[in-house]
Scaffold this active site. Structure first.
Site, PDB file in Angstrom:
ATOM      1  N   ASP A 159       0.841  -1.270   0.109  1.00  0.00           N
ATOM      2  CA  ASP A 159      -0.092   0.106   0.351  1.00  0.00           C
ATOM      3  C   ASP A 159       0.781   1.325  -0.033  1.00  0.00           C
ATOM      4  O   ASP A 159       2.228   1.056   0.064  1.00  0.00           O
ATOM      5  CB  ASP A 159      -1.151  -0.156   0.831  1.00  0.00           C
ATOM      6  N   LEU A 160       0.361   2.552  -0.269  1.00  0.00           N
ATOM      7  CA  LEU A 160       1.706   3.518  -0.316  1.00  0.00           C
ATOM      8  C   LEU A 160       1.018   4.783   0.548  1.00  0.00           C
ATOM      9  O   LEU A 160       1.704   4.788   2.070  1.00  0.00           O
ATOM     10  CB  LEU A 160       1.058   4.578  -1.685  1.00  0.00           C
ATOM     11  N   ASP A 161       0.008   5.041   1.406  1.00  0.00           N
ATOM     12  CA  ASP A 161      -0.447   6.026   1.997  1.00  0.00           C
ATOM     13  C   ASP A 161      -0.459   5.486   3.840  1.00  0.00           C
ATOM     14  O   ASP A 161      -1.125   4.681   3.442  1.00  0.00           O
ATOM     15  CB  ASP A 161      -1.339   7.071   2.104  1.00  0.00           C
ATOM     16  N   THR A 190      -3.237   0.715  -4.353  1.00  0.00           N
ATOM     17  CA  THR A 190      -3.455   2.140  -3.697  1.00  0.00           C
ATOM     18  C   THR A 190      -4.550   2.213  -3.880  1.00  0.00           C
ATOM     19  O   THR A 190      -5.016   1.895  -5.281  1.00  0.00           O
ATOM     20  CB  THR A 190      -2.482   3.269  -3.704  1.00  0.00           C
ATOM     21  N   LYS A 228      -8.455  -4.718  -3.438  1.00  0.00           N
ATOM     22  CA  LYS A 228      -7.125  -4.908  -3.674  1.00  0.00           C
ATOM     23  C   LYS A 228      -6.392  -6.533  -3.956  1.00  0.00           C
ATOM     24  O   LYS A 228      -5.766  -6.774  -4.640  1.00  0.00           O
ATOM     25  CB  LYS A 228      -6.316  -4.467  -2.882  1.00  0.00           C
ATOM     26  N   ASP A 233      -1.966  -0.978   5.876  1.00  0.00           N
ATOM     27  CA  ASP A 233      -2.718  -0.201   7.143  1.00  0.00           C
ATOM     28  C   ASP A 233      -3.833  -0.625   7.155  1.00  0.00           C
ATOM     29  O   ASP A 233      -4.026   0.402   8.688  1.00  0.00           O
ATOM     30  CB  ASP A 233      -1.650   0.782   7.257  1.00  0.00           C
ATOM     31  N   ASN A 277      -9.101  -0.949   3.814  1.00  0.00           N
ATOM     32  CA  ASN A 277      -8.955  -1.364   1.753  1.00  0.00           C
ATOM     33  C   ASN A 277      -8.147  -2.182   1.506  1.00  0.00           C
ATOM     34  O   ASN A 277      -7.796  -2.437   0.797  1.00  0.00           O
ATOM     35  CB  ASN A 277      -9.017   0.172   1.115  1.00  0.00           C
TER      36      ASN A 277
END
Length: 288
Positions: free
Chosen positions: A7-9, A41, A212, A235, A238
Site C-alpha cells: 500500500d502507499l499512504d 493503492t 486489492k 495499514d 481497503n
C-alpha cells in the site's frame, strides 16, 4: 516469496508522503533477489506514480483499490467499473447525509465543492497539529488537490449524463462518524458493491471485484506466481482483501489492532521505515 505488494499512504510513504531511503534500499535489495514489487493503492495512477517516480521506483500499479491496474510501463491490464445504478444509490445516500464526495472516473476526478473539503482537511490537521499556524495548515491542505487534480462541477447528477463515462470509485468524507456508520449500514446490502475505508473519516465504494486482493491475485497469476508466494503490506481496511489473500500478510505498526489481528506479521510504523523492516525480515527468513 516471489512478489511484494505494498500500500502507499500509511505504509510505503512516510508522514510527508515520501518513500524513505531505507524503504528504497530494501525494495532494491528484494528486486536484486529476483522478487517482483508492486504497489496497490486507493490513489489514482498519477497520484500513486508521482512519489514512486521521485524515489526511482518503476513497478506495476494497482490503483483505485483494484478498479484499475497497470504494468510497470503503464499498459492498462484490468479495469472494473461500478455499475451506474449502484453509483447512483451511493450518491443518494451520501448526499442525504451531506457528505463530501469524489468520483474517480475514466475522465479523472469530479466533485462539487473544493471549499467544503478544504474545511474538512483543515479541521483534521488542526487536531493533529495544534501548534501549526492557520496559514501552514491551509497550504498543506491545498496540496491534496495537487496530488489528485479534481474537476469541479455544479451537481453530481451531471456525471451520469456524460457519454461513455465509467466510474471506478466513489470516495465519501465526513467528520461525523455516525453519518459514516449510517451510510455504510444503508449501503452494505447493495449487490455488486464493496465498501472499504482508508481512514477514520471516509468510506470508499467500488465494484465488488475491484478490491486489492482480487486485483493482486490477477496480477500475480499473470506473472505465474501463486498467492502463497506473495507478501502484502498495509495499514487500513481497503488493504484487508490483499492482507488476507497473501501468503505473508504484514500489518504496519501504525495500523489498528483489528488490522494487525488479520495478519501473521506486524512491522514497524510507516514513519519508522516499516516496509524496509518487513522486507529485511522476510529476506532473512527465506535465506535461512
Amino acid at each position: 516469496m516471489k512478489l511484494i505488494a505494498s500500500d502507499l499512504d500509511g505504509t510505503l510513504l512516510d508522514e510527508e508522503g515520501v518513500v524513505s531511503e531505507e524503504n528504497i534500499a530494501a525494495i532494491q535489495k528484494a528486486v536484486a533477489h529476483g522478487i517482483r514489487f508492486v504497489v496497490a493503492t486507493g490513489r489514482s495512477y498519477d497520484a500513486a506514480n508521482t512519489p514512486l517516480k521521485q524515489a526511482g521506483i518503476t513497478c506495476p500499479i494497482i490503483s483505485l483499490n483494484g478498479a484499475v491496474a497497470y504494468t510497470e510501463d503503464k499498459q492498462l491490464i484490468r479495469t472494473v467499473p461500478m455499475d451506474k445504478s449502484v453509483a447512483m444509490q451511493v450518491l443518494e445516500v451520501c448526499r442525504e447525509a451531506d457528505m463530501y464526495l469524489e468520483f474517480f472516473t475514466t475522465n479523472g476526478i469530479y466533485s462539487v465543492s473544493k471549499k467544503y473539503f478544504l474545511e474538512v482537511l483543515v479541521d483534521i490537521m488542526k487536531s493533529a497539529n495544534p501548534n501549526a499556524s492557520e496559514t501552514e495548515i491551509r497550504e498543506k491542505a491545498e496540496l491534496r488537490f495537487q496530488a489528485e487534480p479534481v474537476q469541479f462541477i455544479a451537481d453530481y447528477d451531471e456525471l451520469f449524463a456524460i457519454e461513455n463515462l465509467e466510474i471506478y470509485k466513489i470516495l465519501a468524507f465526513s467528520l461525523d462518524k455516525e453519518k459514516l456508520a449510517s451510510a455504510r449500514a444503508q449501503l452494505s446490502g447493495v449487490a455488486g458493491m464493496a465498501i472499504t475505508s482508508s481512514g477514520d473519516i471516509n468510506l470508499e465504494f467500488n465494484h465488488r471485484d475491484a478490491q486489492k486482493g482480487i486485483a493482486l491475485k490477477h496480477l500475480a497469476e499473470s506473472m505465474g506466481i501463486d498467492m502463497v508466494d506473495v507478501m502484502a503490506m498495509g495499514d487500513n481496511w481497503n488493504d484487508e482483501s490483499m492482507l488476507r489473500s497473501a501468503g505473508r500478510g504484514v500489518a504496519m505498526g501504525n495500523a489498528s489492532d483489528e488490522i494487525k489481528a488479520l495478519c501473521s506479521y506486524t512491522t514497524k510504523a510507516n514513519y519508522d521505515h516499516g516496509v524496509a523492516f518487513a522486507i529485511e525480515e522476510m529476506l532473512r527468513t527465506i535465506n535461512a
